[in-house]
Scaffold this motif. Structure first.
Motif, mmCIF file in Angstrom:
data_model
loop_
_atom_site.group_PDB
_atom_site.id
_atom_site.type_symbol
_atom_site.label_atom_id
_atom_site.label_comp_id
_atom_site.label_asym_id
_atom_site.label_seq_id
_atom_site.Cartn_x
_atom_site.Cartn_y
_atom_site.Cartn_z
ATOM 1 N N GLY A 88 9.220 12.316 39.218
ATOM 2 C CA GLY A 88 10.222 11.410 39.829
ATOM 3 C C GLY A 88 11.236 12.212 40.673
ATOM 4 O O GLY A 88 11.443 13.478 40.644
ATOM 5 N N SER A 89 11.933 11.803 41.437
ATOM 6 C CA SER A 89 13.212 11.851 42.223
ATOM 7 C C SER A 89 14.078 10.735 42.220
ATOM 8 O O SER A 89 13.792 9.898 41.925
ATOM 9 N N GLN A 90 15.384 11.223 42.599
ATOM 10 C CA GLN A 90 16.438 10.095 42.612
ATOM 11 C C GLN A 90 17.250 10.096 43.577
ATOM 12 O O GLN A 90 17.392 11.328 44.336
ATOM 13 N N LEU A 103 18.832 5.181 42.551
ATOM 14 C CA LEU A 103 17.626 4.918 42.887
ATOM 15 C C LEU A 103 16.742 5.819 42.313
ATOM 16 O O LEU A 103 17.018 7.318 42.400
ATOM 17 N N ILE A 104 15.643 5.471 41.559
ATOM 18 C CA ILE A 104 14.415 6.392 40.912
ATOM 19 C C ILE A 104 13.340 6.132 41.718
ATOM 20 O O ILE A 104 13.014 5.002 41.728
ATOM 21 N N ASN A 105 12.678 7.070 42.168
ATOM 22 C CA ASN A 105 11.489 7.107 42.784
ATOM 23 C C ASN A 105 10.286 7.929 42.251
ATOM 24 O O ASN A 105 10.672 9.091 41.832
ATOM 25 N N ILE A 106 9.474 7.015 41.677
ATOM 26 C CA ILE A 106 8.094 7.718 40.898
ATOM 27 C C ILE A 106 6.933 7.945 41.442
ATOM 28 O O ILE A 106 6.679 6.884 42.070
ATOM 29 N N PRO A 125 9.658 2.627 43.648
ATOM 30 C CA PRO A 125 11.385 2.770 43.694
ATOM 31 C C PRO A 125 11.642 1.897 42.769
ATOM 32 O O PRO A 125 11.218 0.670 42.449
ATOM 33 N N GLN A 126 12.542 2.243 42.091
ATOM 34 C CA GLN A 126 13.744 1.247 40.956
ATOM 35 C C GLN A 126 14.947 1.249 41.205
ATOM 36 O O GLN A 126 15.697 2.748 41.143
ATOM 37 N N LEU A 127 15.645 0.553 41.913
ATOM 38 C CA LEU A 127 16.948 0.284 42.329
ATOM 39 C C LEU A 127 17.795 -0.355 41.220
ATOM 40 O O LEU A 127 17.688 -1.208 40.569
ATOM 41 N N ARG A 151 16.715 8.391 32.391
ATOM 42 C CA ARG A 151 16.183 6.906 32.669
ATOM 43 C C ARG A 151 14.913 7.637 33.729
ATOM 44 O O ARG A 151 13.653 6.956 33.780
ATOM 45 N N ARG A 152 15.063 8.713 34.452
ATOM 46 C CA ARG A 152 13.926 8.884 35.234
ATOM 47 C C ARG A 152 12.853 9.814 34.388
ATOM 48 O O ARG A 152 11.708 9.389 34.707
ATOM 49 N N THR A 153 13.179 10.631 33.335
ATOM 50 C CA THR A 153 12.210 10.925 32.592
ATOM 51 C C THR A 153 11.573 9.957 31.863
ATOM 52 O O THR A 153 9.961 9.853 31.824
#
Length: 389
Positions: A88-90, A103-106, A125-127, A151-153
């Protein structure tokens, strides 16, 4: 602008410190190996000490599940096999941007080797632009930045379960980083449960599908197995740190190996394509893992010694553990030192500067459509994006 000329003038001092540290590390490594050999013949005694005094120790220590001198050789991977991975990244929230959101991008990868099946490579992506969600963490004393990281984890772990199907071939689930969420033990119970419960459910789905899960840790900074050797140099009959060492103003008498890490110990013990005995971790957060207690081992992958973490249900089943280690080693070999699937997941997840700009351009357009005409970053942010030359 960085003045490299001035930096270069300081490099000589850095090199001298590094050379001195390398000499000290070699001496401490030799000492650790001597203690390791001495403790190997009395392992039951030290296990008993650990079981009796674990709650009184001032440091985290793992327990060996096998004889200390055990060395395993990696079995070659057999085709066909599959691997699923997530990373993930954000985009972190900022009060200086046009809107306070994150924003989290997996990145998600599913590859099958030795088959005609096409690989699955995508990102999700999760906004999050919900004031309740953004404010909830602060009510628990958690910064928004930390909550975003947690949350990203969680999203990475859930992505693995989404990728997992009932496999026709042996399959490995890989994630970059530790399966031990060290700092979550200090969280408010409500926050910890919100984060941890879905993860454990996802791991259970992997377990039911017999897909071993591996947490891959490159350049590990852990001391958990090395700390076991501190029992062998403790000068007291009982390793009761609370009673004997609470008034120590400097280093504890058992800190003779600092600042060595586990990887240096196992680099001296293992040859390429060999891995260490299993060790069980006892981090406080693991009290909440139920049947998913975490075990670790160290694998000499050739270019480095890496820490691999697996849940208890993988560690306790010989065939499943062998599958996990074999497929992980195969991925490292295919990636010339780093697992292919994890590298691809990272590349899919990473949010570049241009992505960030386009993200905020889209957000600005939506805000204007919603009737907010005065949409702009803060003057500070606008000025930082400009140059005086």
């Amino acid at each position: 602008m960085l003045d490299l000329t001035k930096v270069a003038m300081q490099m000589g001092q850095v090199g001298q410190v590094i050379r001195q540290g390398a000499i000290a590390s070699q001496q401490k490594q030799a000492h650790a190996l001597d203690i390791f050999a001495a403790m190997a013949g009395q392992l039951d005694h030290y296990r008993h000490l650990l079981a009796t005094w674990r709650e009184h120790l001032a440091f985290a220590v793992a327990e060996p599940s096998e004889p200390l001198t055990t060395v395993h050789t990696v079995s070659p991977a057999s085709l066909p096999y599959g691997v699923i991975a997530a990373d993930g990244s954000q985009i972190a929230p900022s009060h200086h941007e046009i809107a306070y959101c994150y924003l989290i991008n997996i990145g998600r990868v599913a590859i099958t080797y030795g088959s005609q099946r096409r690989p699955q490579l995508n990102s999700l992506p999760q906004l999050v632009y919900d004031p309740a969600e953004l404010g909830r963490s602060r009510s628990w004393g958690i910064t928004t930045e930390d909550w975003l990281r947690y949350r990203r984890t969680q999203a990475e772990m859930l992505a693995l379960a989404e990728l997992a199907t009932d496999p026709e071939t042996p399959t490995l689930a890989l994630v970059d980083g530790s399966l031990i969420f060290w700092y979550w033990s200090t969280l408010a119970p409500a926050a910890r449960d919100i984060l941890l419960a879905p993860i454990l459910e996802a791991w259970q789905q992997l377990r039911e599908r017999r897909i071993p899960l591996v947490g891959y840790i490159s350049a590990s900074r852990s001391h958990e197995t090395l700390n076991f050797l501190r029992l062998g140099v403790c000068p007291y009959p009982e390793p009761n740190c609370a009673e004997h060492c609470t008034n120590q103003r400097e280093r504890l008498p058992c800190q003779t190996f600092d600042p060595l890490r586990d990887t240096l110990l196992w680099h001296a013990r293992l040859a390429p394509q060999q891995y260490s005995p299993l060790w069980r971790s006892y981090s406080p957060i693991l009290e909440h893992y139920g049947d998913h207690a975490i075990y670790c081992c160290y694998l000499h992958a050739g270019s480095e010694v890496v820490r691999l973490e697996v849940p208890q249900w993988v560690a306790k089943e010989t065939d499943l553990l062998a599958q996990a280690i074999s497929l992980t080693a195969s991925q490292i070999q295919k990636g010339h030192g780093y697992p292919v699937a994890l590298a691809e997941a990272h590349n899919l997840a990473v949010v570049r500067s241009s992505d960030r700009q386009r993200f905020f351009a889209l957000l600005e357009r939506e805000l204007i459509k919603a009737g907010q005409w005065h949409v702009a970053p803060s003057p500070k942010e606008q000025r930082k994006r400009q140059s005086i030359v």
